[in-house]
Write a protein that holds these residues in place. Structure first.
Motif, PDB file in Angstrom:
ATOM      1  N   GLY A 269      -7.193   1.810   2.208  1.00  0.00           N
ATOM      2  CA  GLY A 269      -7.439   1.907   0.285  1.00  0.00           C
ATOM      3  C   GLY A 269      -8.681   1.849  -0.238  1.00  0.00           C
ATOM      4  N   LEU A 270      -9.414   1.159   1.519  1.00  0.00           N
ATOM      5  CA  LEU A 270     -10.876   1.726   0.553  1.00  0.00           C
ATOM      6  C   LEU A 270     -11.941   3.244   1.528  1.00  0.00           C
ATOM      7  CD1 LEU A 270     -12.861  -2.080   0.883  1.00  0.00           C
ATOM      8  CD2 LEU A 270     -12.689  -0.756  -0.668  1.00  0.00           C
ATOM      9  N   THR A 271     -11.172   3.074   2.545  1.00  0.00           N
ATOM     10  CA  THR A 271     -11.648   4.374   2.758  1.00  0.00           C
ATOM     11  C   THR A 271     -11.137   6.018   2.181  1.00  0.00           C
ATOM     12  OG1 THR A 271     -11.837   3.604   4.874  1.00  0.00           O
ATOM     13  CG2 THR A 271     -11.603   6.133   5.267  1.00  0.00           C
ATOM     14  N   SER A 272      -9.842   5.064   1.897  1.00  0.00           N
ATOM     15  CA  SER A 272      -8.967   6.812   0.727  1.00  0.00           C
ATOM     16  C   SER A 272      -9.928   7.628  -0.269  1.00  0.00           C
ATOM     17  CB  SER A 272      -7.842   6.397   0.861  1.00  0.00           C
ATOM     18  OG  SER A 272      -7.498   5.292  -0.095  1.00  0.00           O
ATOM     19  N   THR A 273     -10.338   5.723  -0.895  1.00  0.00           N
ATOM     20  CA  THR A 273     -10.817   5.478  -2.625  1.00  0.00           C
ATOM     21  C   THR A 273     -12.566   6.227  -2.274  1.00  0.00           C
ATOM     22  OG1 THR A 273     -11.819   3.280  -2.548  1.00  0.00           O
ATOM     23  CG2 THR A 273     -10.123   3.902  -3.635  1.00  0.00           C
ATOM     24  N   TYR A 274     -13.506   6.060  -0.518  1.00  0.00           N
ATOM     25  CA  TYR A 274     -14.114   6.870  -0.603  1.00  0.00           C
ATOM     26  C   TYR A 274     -14.122   8.062  -0.210  1.00  0.00           C
ATOM     27  CZ  TYR A 274     -16.333   1.625  -0.633  1.00  0.00           C
ATOM     28  OH  TYR A 274     -15.684   0.125  -1.077  1.00  0.00           O
ATOM     29  N   VAL A 275     -13.156   8.697   0.254  1.00  0.00           N
ATOM     30  CA  VAL A 275     -13.325   9.972   0.430  1.00  0.00           C
ATOM     31  C   VAL A 275     -12.887  10.233  -0.448  1.00  0.00           C
ATOM     32  CG1 VAL A 275     -11.398  11.395   2.202  1.00  0.00           C
ATOM     33  CG2 VAL A 275     -12.223  10.093   2.994  1.00  0.00           C
ATOM     34  N   ALA A 276     -12.200   9.956  -1.392  1.00  0.00           N
ATOM     35  CA  ALA A 276     -11.907  10.785  -2.733  1.00  0.00           C
ATOM     36  C   ALA A 276     -13.427  10.679  -4.310  1.00  0.00           C
ATOM     37  CB  ALA A 276     -11.104   9.491  -3.794  1.00  0.00           C
TER      38      ALA A 276
ATOM     39  N   MET B  89     -10.423   2.062  -8.307  1.00  0.00           N
ATOM     40  CA  MET B  89      -9.737   1.505  -7.701  1.00  0.00           C
ATOM     41  C   MET B  89     -10.482   0.426  -6.725  1.00  0.00           C
ATOM     42  SD  MET B  89      -6.651   3.365  -6.863  1.00  0.00           S
ATOM     43  CE  MET B  89      -5.108   3.601  -6.333  1.00  0.00           C
ATOM     44  N   GLU B  90     -11.260   0.952  -6.285  1.00  0.00           N
ATOM     45  CA  GLU B  90     -11.889   0.399  -5.404  1.00  0.00           C
ATOM     46  C   GLU B  90     -12.705  -1.050  -5.969  1.00  0.00           C
ATOM     47  OE1 GLU B  90     -16.244   1.379  -5.283  1.00  0.00           O
ATOM     48  OE2 GLU B  90     -16.809   0.073  -3.921  1.00  0.00           O
ATOM     49  N   LEU B  91     -12.597  -0.584  -6.755  1.00  0.00           N
ATOM     50  CA  LEU B  91     -12.605  -2.496  -7.369  1.00  0.00           C
ATOM     51  C   LEU B  91     -11.589  -2.850  -7.540  1.00  0.00           C
ATOM     52  CD1 LEU B  91     -14.565  -2.252 -10.549  1.00  0.00           C
ATOM     53  CD2 LEU B  91     -15.470  -3.163  -9.122  1.00  0.00           C
ATOM     54  N   ILE B  92     -10.339  -2.807  -7.363  1.00  0.00           N
ATOM     55  CA  ILE B  92      -8.976  -2.654  -7.618  1.00  0.00           C
ATOM     56  C   ILE B  92      -9.191  -3.824  -5.891  1.00  0.00           C
ATOM     57  CG2 ILE B  92      -6.374  -3.366  -8.027  1.00  0.00           C
ATOM     58  CD1 ILE B  92      -6.448  -1.251  -9.381  1.00  0.00           C
ATOM     59  N   TYR B  93      -8.545  -2.732  -4.919  1.00  0.00           N
ATOM     60  CA  TYR B  93      -8.994  -3.186  -3.253  1.00  0.00           C
ATOM     61  C   TYR B  93      -9.712  -4.453  -3.325  1.00  0.00           C
ATOM     62  CZ  TYR B  93      -6.520   1.295  -3.295  1.00  0.00           C
ATOM     63  OH  TYR B  93      -4.932   1.858  -2.792  1.00  0.00           O
TER      64      TYR B  93
ATOM     65  N   ALA C 106      -9.199   9.245  -7.329  1.00  0.00           N
ATOM     66  CA  ALA C 106      -8.273   8.615  -6.123  1.00  0.00           C
ATOM     67  C   ALA C 106      -7.168   7.670  -7.183  1.00  0.00           C
ATOM     68  CB  ALA C 106      -8.249   6.929  -5.588  1.00  0.00           C
ATOM     69  N   GLU C 107      -7.028   6.783  -8.415  1.00  0.00           N
ATOM     70  CA  GLU C 107      -5.852   6.674  -9.000  1.00  0.00           C
ATOM     71  C   GLU C 107      -4.726   7.853  -9.980  1.00  0.00           C
ATOM     72  OE1 GLU C 107      -8.712   6.825 -10.436  1.00  0.00           O
ATOM     73  OE2 GLU C 107      -9.187   7.492 -11.973  1.00  0.00           O
TER      74      GLU C 107
ATOM     75  N   GLU D  48      -1.932  10.342  -1.036  1.00  0.00           N
ATOM     76  CA  GLU D  48      -2.781   9.947  -2.781  1.00  0.00           C
ATOM     77  C   GLU D  48      -4.083   9.156  -2.878  1.00  0.00           C
ATOM     78  OE1 GLU D  48       0.333   7.481  -3.918  1.00  0.00           O
ATOM     79  OE2 GLU D  48       1.444   7.364  -1.990  1.00  0.00           O
ATOM     80  N   ASN D  49      -5.039   8.556  -2.781  1.00  0.00           N
ATOM     81  CA  ASN D  49      -6.077   9.017  -2.870  1.00  0.00           C
ATOM     82  C   ASN D  49      -6.669   9.207  -2.946  1.00  0.00           C
ATOM     83  OD1 ASN D  49      -5.256   6.271  -4.153  1.00  0.00           O
ATOM     84  ND2 ASN D  49      -5.658   4.345  -2.793  1.00  0.00           N
ATOM     85  N   SER D  50      -6.679  10.137  -1.492  1.00  0.00           N
ATOM     86  CA  SER D  50      -7.772  11.597  -1.480  1.00  0.00           C
ATOM     87  C   SER D  50      -7.379  12.894  -1.476  1.00  0.00           C
ATOM     88  CB  SER D  50      -8.193  11.213  -0.260  1.00  0.00           C
ATOM     89  OG  SER D  50      -8.072  10.219   0.494  1.00  0.00           O
TER      90      SER D  50
END
Ligand code: PA5
Length: 322
Positions: free
Chosen positions: A287-294, A1-5, A301-302, A208-210
């Motif tokens: 987006g990035l914050t929510s993937t890092y929280v995940a 997910m992070e890579l997409i953002y 995240a996905e 959704e992600n976190s």
């Protein structure tokens, strides 16, 4: 997910080249309805915010199964669904068609694109294979493009507006810090009305992600109800307030007021020359914050199992009458 953002700039630049297929039947549009759910529906909010001060026609957002009763042949109904199979969006689009509306569509495929192709309806096919919410820039740009075939201009320099997504290093640093701040809390995202789409986007990404409960508060409406709740908040230690900054004295008031309550608070001031670029950049941080929280929470995240559960529930049932 992070890579997409992290790749949003390239994905967005590619979207600027998307072609609008099909031909409008009626270009004399007097009303606009934007319809979509979740990660696709947020595009409706972003377009609404970008058009708010300049649109000469009324714009309505529908996030449900039923179009408004005033839909007619002078109404453009724009259906946005990444999968092209979301039942609320499909229901709205097909009922609007029965009401004689002009239609346009943005999707990566599914029934929505089948409907557009068979009816010669103006549409943009976007690249598939992503979680819908991660395709936000492509959905946004494709929507701006399809609306422009009717002379509805969301932004006159789409290539320019996506430049803001190049600022990846700053976004990553901000997001890592915000992830530490928001982890294992109940985040409350606060903005003024202008930046409602960004507040909603931030909340949705954390949901959704976190896999977190989060809420939003919008100023000035906040000052007519929620503000009172801060006089005696329940367990303030679990709450984190994130204020999305705009040049607005009401936000200064809100920050001072909330600090007085003792809540832990951060302010995010997204860079950008206009509302759309600030929403895009802010969404990158969300987006990035929510993937890092995940990552911090040990969740994927996905994955959005609960949304699938709801969609399974809907399938094969009579759609709710509203
Ligand atoms: O981000 C997500 O996965 C969801 O919020 C979806 O966007 C939502 O369920 C609607 O699906 P679609 O975007 O395919 O219309």
């Amino acid at each position: 997910m992070e890579l997409i953002y992290l790749n949003w700039y390239e994905l967005a630049l590619n979207a600027v080249k998307y072609e609008v297929l099909g031909t409008p039947r009626n270009r004399d549009i007097r009303k606009l309805v934007l319809t979509g759910m979740g990660g696709s529906g947020i595009v409706c909010d972003a377009v609404y915010a970008a058009m708010y001060g300049k649109s000469k026609i009324p714009i309505t957002i529908v996030k449900d199964f039923q179009p408004p009763g005033w839909v007619d042949p002078t109404t453009l109904v724009c259906g946005i669904s990444y999968s092209g199979n979301t039942l609320e969006t499909l229901s709205n689009v097909s009922k609007s068609l029965e009401m004689g509306a002009e239609l346009c569509v943005v999707s990566s495929g599914g029934s929505l694109i089948e409907m557009a192709e068979s009816g010669g309806i103006p549409h943009v096919v976007i690249d598939g294979g992503l979680p819908p919410r991660a395709a936000f820039p492509q959905l946004l740009i494709a929507t701006a493009k399809v609306l422009s075939t009717y002379g509805i201009i969301v932004h006159d320099d789409l290539e320019g507006v996506v430049e803001i997504l190049k600022s990846v290093d700053t976004a990553v640093a901000t997001s890592k810090e915000l992830a530490e701040f928001l982890n294992e809390s109940i985040p409350i995202i606060i903005s003024n009305t202008r930046y409602y789409p960004l507040a909603l986007r931030f909340k949705d990404e954390l949901n959704e992600n976190s896999k977190m409960i989060a809420k939003i508060e919008i100023i000035p409406e906040w000052a007519h109800n929620d503000i009172v709740g801060w006089e005696k908040p329940v367990n303030i230690d679990i709450i984190r307030a994130l204020v999305l900054w705009d040049d607005d004295p009401l936000l200064e008031f809100a920050v001072d007021y909330l600090k007085g309550s003792g809540v832990k608070l951060r302010v995010l001031n997204p860079p950008g020359n206009d509302i759309l670029s600030r929403i895009l950049y802010g969404s990158l941080v969300a987006g990035l914050t929510s993937t890092y929280v995940a990552e911090l929470r040990g969740v994927k995240a996905e994955e959005t199992k609960s949304i699938e559960k709801y969609k399974d529930f809907l399938r094969g049932r009579a759609l709710p009458a509203r």
